[in-house]
Design an enzyme around this catalytic site. Structure first.
Site, PDB file in Angstrom:
ATOM      1  N   SER A 182       0.863  -1.176   0.000  1.00 50.36           N
ATOM      2  CA  SER A 182       0.000   0.000   0.000  1.00 50.36           C
ATOM      3  C   SER A 182       0.906   1.234   0.000  1.00 50.36           C
ATOM      4  O   SER A 182       1.694   1.427   0.926  1.00 50.36           O
ATOM      5  CB  SER A 182      -0.885  -0.025   1.254  1.00 50.36           C
ATOM      6  OG  SER A 182      -1.606   1.174   1.370  1.00 50.36           O
ATOM      7  N   LYS A 227      -1.163  -0.912  -4.388  1.00 51.68           N
ATOM      8  CA  LYS A 227      -2.340  -0.098  -4.049  1.00 51.68           C
ATOM      9  C   LYS A 227      -1.857   1.323  -3.826  1.00 51.68           C
ATOM     10  O   LYS A 227      -0.855   1.530  -3.141  1.00 51.68           O
ATOM     11  CB  LYS A 227      -2.987  -0.665  -2.784  1.00 51.68           C
ATOM     12  CG  LYS A 227      -3.884   0.300  -2.006  1.00 51.68           C
ATOM     13  CD  LYS A 227      -4.687  -0.454  -0.946  1.00 51.68           C
ATOM     14  CE  LYS A 227      -4.796   0.302   0.364  1.00 51.68           C
ATOM     15  NZ  LYS A 227      -5.522  -0.458   1.396  1.00 51.68           N
ATOM     16  N   LYS A 251      -2.938   5.295  -2.556  1.00 48.22           N
ATOM     17  CA  LYS A 251      -3.926   6.077  -1.817  1.00 48.22           C
ATOM     18  C   LYS A 251      -4.349   7.249  -2.696  1.00 48.22           C
ATOM     19  O   LYS A 251      -3.520   7.837  -3.404  1.00 48.22           O
ATOM     20  CB  LYS A 251      -3.302   6.602  -0.520  1.00 48.22           C
ATOM     21  CG  LYS A 251      -2.983   5.494   0.477  1.00 48.22           C
ATOM     22  CD  LYS A 251      -4.245   4.945   1.105  1.00 48.22           C
ATOM     23  CE  LYS A 251      -3.947   3.977   2.246  1.00 48.22           C
ATOM     24  NZ  LYS A 251      -5.185   3.461   2.847  1.00 48.22           N
ATOM     25  N   ASP A 267      -7.273   3.340  -2.981  1.00 50.09           N
ATOM     26  CA  ASP A 267      -7.975   3.403  -1.690  1.00 50.09           C
ATOM     27  C   ASP A 267      -8.205   4.868  -1.316  1.00 50.09           C
ATOM     28  O   ASP A 267      -7.251   5.634  -1.172  1.00 50.09           O
ATOM     29  CB  ASP A 267      -7.124   2.710  -0.610  1.00 50.09           C
ATOM     30  CG  ASP A 267      -7.841   2.607   0.740  1.00 50.09           C
ATOM     31  OD1 ASP A 267      -8.981   3.093   0.852  1.00 50.09           O
ATOM     32  OD2 ASP A 267      -7.237   2.033   1.674  1.00 50.09           O
ATOM     33  N   GLU A 272     -11.299   1.102  -3.339  1.00 54.14           N
ATOM     34  CA  GLU A 272     -11.568   0.820  -1.921  1.00 54.14           C
ATOM     35  C   GLU A 272     -12.171   2.031  -1.214  1.00 54.14           C
ATOM     36  O   GLU A 272     -11.634   3.135  -1.300  1.00 54.14           O
ATOM     37  CB  GLU A 272     -10.250   0.401  -1.261  1.00 54.14           C
ATOM     38  CG  GLU A 272     -10.366  -0.059   0.183  1.00 54.14           C
ATOM     39  CD  GLU A 272      -9.006  -0.530   0.723  1.00 54.14           C
ATOM     40  OE1 GLU A 272      -8.084  -0.814  -0.070  1.00 54.14           O
ATOM     41  OE2 GLU A 272      -8.865  -0.605   1.959  1.00 54.14           O
ATOM     42  N   ASP A 307     -13.908  -1.256   3.165  1.00 53.34           N
ATOM     43  CA  ASP A 307     -12.983  -1.430   4.286  1.00 53.34           C
ATOM     44  C   ASP A 307     -13.687  -0.879   5.533  1.00 53.34           C
ATOM     45  O   ASP A 307     -14.362  -1.625   6.266  1.00 53.34           O
ATOM     46  CB  ASP A 307     -11.667  -0.684   3.958  1.00 53.34           C
ATOM     47  CG  ASP A 307     -10.664  -0.627   5.100  1.00 53.34           C
ATOM     48  OD1 ASP A 307     -10.997  -1.036   6.222  1.00 53.34           O
ATOM     49  OD2 ASP A 307      -9.518  -0.160   4.890  1.00 53.34           O
ATOM     50  N   LYS A 329     -10.122  -6.834   7.950  1.00 54.63           N
ATOM     51  CA  LYS A 329      -9.073  -6.541   8.935  1.00 54.63           C
ATOM     52  C   LYS A 329      -9.580  -7.082  10.268  1.00 54.63           C
ATOM     53  O   LYS A 329     -10.658  -6.674  10.713  1.00 54.63           O
ATOM     54  CB  LYS A 329      -8.847  -5.032   9.075  1.00 54.63           C
ATOM     55  CG  LYS A 329      -8.267  -4.356   7.843  1.00 54.63           C
ATOM     56  CD  LYS A 329      -8.132  -2.857   8.042  1.00 54.63           C
ATOM     57  CE  LYS A 329      -7.534  -2.212   6.808  1.00 54.63           C
ATOM     58  NZ  LYS A 329      -7.552  -0.733   6.895  1.00 54.63           N
ATOM     59  N   GLY A 360      -4.409  -4.100   6.044  1.00 57.82           N
ATOM     60  CA  GLY A 360      -3.379  -3.868   7.054  1.00 57.82           C
ATOM     61  C   GLY A 360      -3.561  -2.532   7.733  1.00 57.82           C
ATOM     62  O   GLY A 360      -4.302  -1.672   7.255  1.00 57.82           O
TER      63      GLY A 360
HETATM   64  O1  OSB Z   1      -7.132   1.956   4.668  1.00 59.19           O
HETATM   65  O2  OSB Z   1      -6.130   0.156   4.336  1.00 59.19           O
HETATM   66  C1  OSB Z   1      -6.190   1.243   4.895  1.00 59.19           C
HETATM   67  C2  OSB Z   1      -3.006   1.872   6.947  1.00 59.19           C
HETATM   68  C3  OSB Z   1      -3.542   2.435   8.081  1.00 59.19           C
HETATM   69  C4  OSB Z   1      -4.897   2.627   8.159  1.00 59.19           C
HETATM   70  C5  OSB Z   1      -5.723   2.263   7.086  1.00 59.19           C
HETATM   71  C6  OSB Z   1      -5.198   1.685   5.951  1.00 59.19           C
HETATM   72  C7  OSB Z   1      -3.804   1.513   5.867  1.00 59.19           C
HETATM   73  C8  OSB Z   1      -3.122   0.970   4.694  1.00 59.19           C
HETATM   74  C9  OSB Z   1      -1.762   0.330   4.916  1.00 59.19           C
HETATM   75  O3  OSB Z   1      -3.545   1.056   3.575  1.00 59.19           O
HETATM   76  C10 OSB Z   1      -1.796  -1.148   4.867  1.00 59.19           C
HETATM   77  C11 OSB Z   1      -0.531  -1.761   5.442  1.00 59.19           C
HETATM   78  O4  OSB Z   1       0.428  -1.894   4.695  1.00 59.19           O
HETATM   79  O5  OSB Z   1      -0.516  -2.102   6.641  1.00 59.19           O
HETATM   80 MG    MG Z   2      -8.407   0.876   3.308  1.00 60.27          MG
END
Ligand code: OSB
Ligand code: MG
Length: 370
Positions: free
Chosen positions: A135, A161, A163, A188, A213, A238, A262, A290
């Site tokens: 990510s 992925k 953001k 995302d 996402e 999510d 999660k 994650g």
């Molecule tokens: O939205 O998936 C998410 C990290 C912190 C809070 C929310 C998210 C995320 C990530 C990172 O996208 C995922 C990871 O590598 O742990």
């Molecule tokens: Mg997410």
């Protein structure tokens, strides 16, 4: 089993590089580790909270309060056997899933250690290694983003992925797609749009993305349904999915075609498995999200992702993508095929590095019966 004590460890872990999302920038990951002592064994769990309520309403502060004043007293006065019993005990504590999930994880770890079984085997996982992706946070500009993606691809990550947020969406995604026409790519938004402002995302539908996402607010299931009708690309939820019931509702109203699971967000691994089972029965792909976990939470995510319904790569990257020094002795590394091995030792299969814990610790509180 009777629990002797429960200890909360509020820690801060500097990230190798800042992680920026639509809700803010994280330089150091704060969370609460939970350790439970019983019959000479210690179980560890991670509450995947953060210092600020950007991802959801929970913070290290709320989790500390809920665990100390409400969860711990329900555990310390009576013997407890497993996660199912834990969920019954904490049923009348509304919400606070991330806090509860950390304690449930510690009970799973303890349970596995007592039985000499790995969490993967306890949960019904089948794979010895799982496919993962990375990510990538918001970068200074699209050029910097393409460079960052190029580096992760060179490291061996097979799925990317990125953001997005308003003003940093279609341009960023198009730049990555132009540079890498064939990579598995997804975006995302972390709830940064409304049904109206989301209309600017329409060009994403031409980029062959795996999924989009959580574009809308967590409590906006019905508008996700409307949005899914406007897009060919699957919408993945999510933040919206906090329970098995939410998953059922979302699928029944076609609010998404994919679910990110999660364990923290849904209140524990036991709920995560139930959501997995529901989706699997309906042919809905799931993947493990994650929360920038330490080695403790990452071990649990790997075990969960070894279940058969996890058909898309998880946001479970190698330890060096997050931390120069992790809290566990074990470090997870990326193997060929963009995979990471699932721990096979009893419980979570990781050991906490006491020196690293001491260095990261902001506060510690040991709670015991009476
Ligand atoms: O939205 O998936 C998410 C990290 C912190 C809070 C929310 C998210 C995320 C990530 C990172 O996208 C995922 C990871 O590598 O742990
Ligand atoms: Mg997410």
């Amino acid at each position: 089993m009777k629990l002797d004590s429960l200890t909360l460890h509020h820690i801060s872990m500097p990230l190798v590089s800042p992680f920026e999302t639509s809700f803010g920038v994280t330089h150091a990951r704060e969370c609460i580790l939970v350790s439970i002592q019983s019959e000479g064994l210690t179980g560890w769990g991670e509450c995947a909270v953060d210092r600020e309520p950007g991802y959801n309403y929970e913070t290290t502060g709320t989790a500390w309060h809920i665990l100390k004043d409400f969860v711990a007293p329900r555990l310390l006065d009576l013997p407890i056997t497993d996660a199912a019993e834990f969920q019954t005990r904490v049923k009348n504590i509304r919400g606070h899933n991330l806090a509860k999930a950390g304690v449930e994880m510690a009970l799973w770890d303890l349970h596995g250690k007592r039985l000499g079984k790995s969490l993967k085997d306890l949960l019904g996982g089948l794979r010895a290694r799982v496919e993962v992706g990375v990510s990538v946070g918001l970068q200074e500009n699209p050029e910097a983003l393409v460079k960052r993606v190029e580096k992760y691809l060179a490291d061996g990550y097979g799925r990317i992925k990125i953001k997005i947020k308003p003003g940093r969406d279609v341009g960023d995604a198009e730049a990555v797609r132009r540079a890498f026409p064939h990579i598995p790519l997804q975006v995302d938004a972390n709830s940064a749009y409304t049904l109206e402002t989301c209309q600017v995302l329409r060009p994403l539908d031409r980029l062959k993305l795996l999924l989009i996402e959580q574009p809308l607010d967590e409590d906006d299931l019905w508008n996700h349904h409307k949005l899914q009708k406007q897009f060919h690309t699957p919408i993945c939820l999510d933040e919206s999915i906090l329970s098995l019931q939410h998953a059922r509702s979302a699928l029944e109203m076609d609010a998404c075609k994919i679910i990110n699971i999660k364990p923290g967000r849904v209140g524990g691994l036991s709920q995560a498995v139930l959501i997995h089972d529901l989706c699997r029965a309906q042919g809905i792909p799931v993947w493990c999200g994650g929360m920038l976990e330490t080695g403790v939470g990452r071990a649990a995510n790997l075990a969960l992702a070894s279940l058969p319904g996890f058909s898309l790569p998880g946001d479970i990257s190698a330890s060096d993508r997050y931390y120069a020094r992790d809290i566990t002795h074990e470090r997870f590394k990326l193997d060929p095929g963009s995979t990471i091995d699932v721990p096979s030792a009893p419980g979570l299969g990781v050991t906490v590095d006491k020196a690293a814990l001491k260095k990261a610790c902001l506060a510690e509180l040991r709670l015991a019966d009476g």
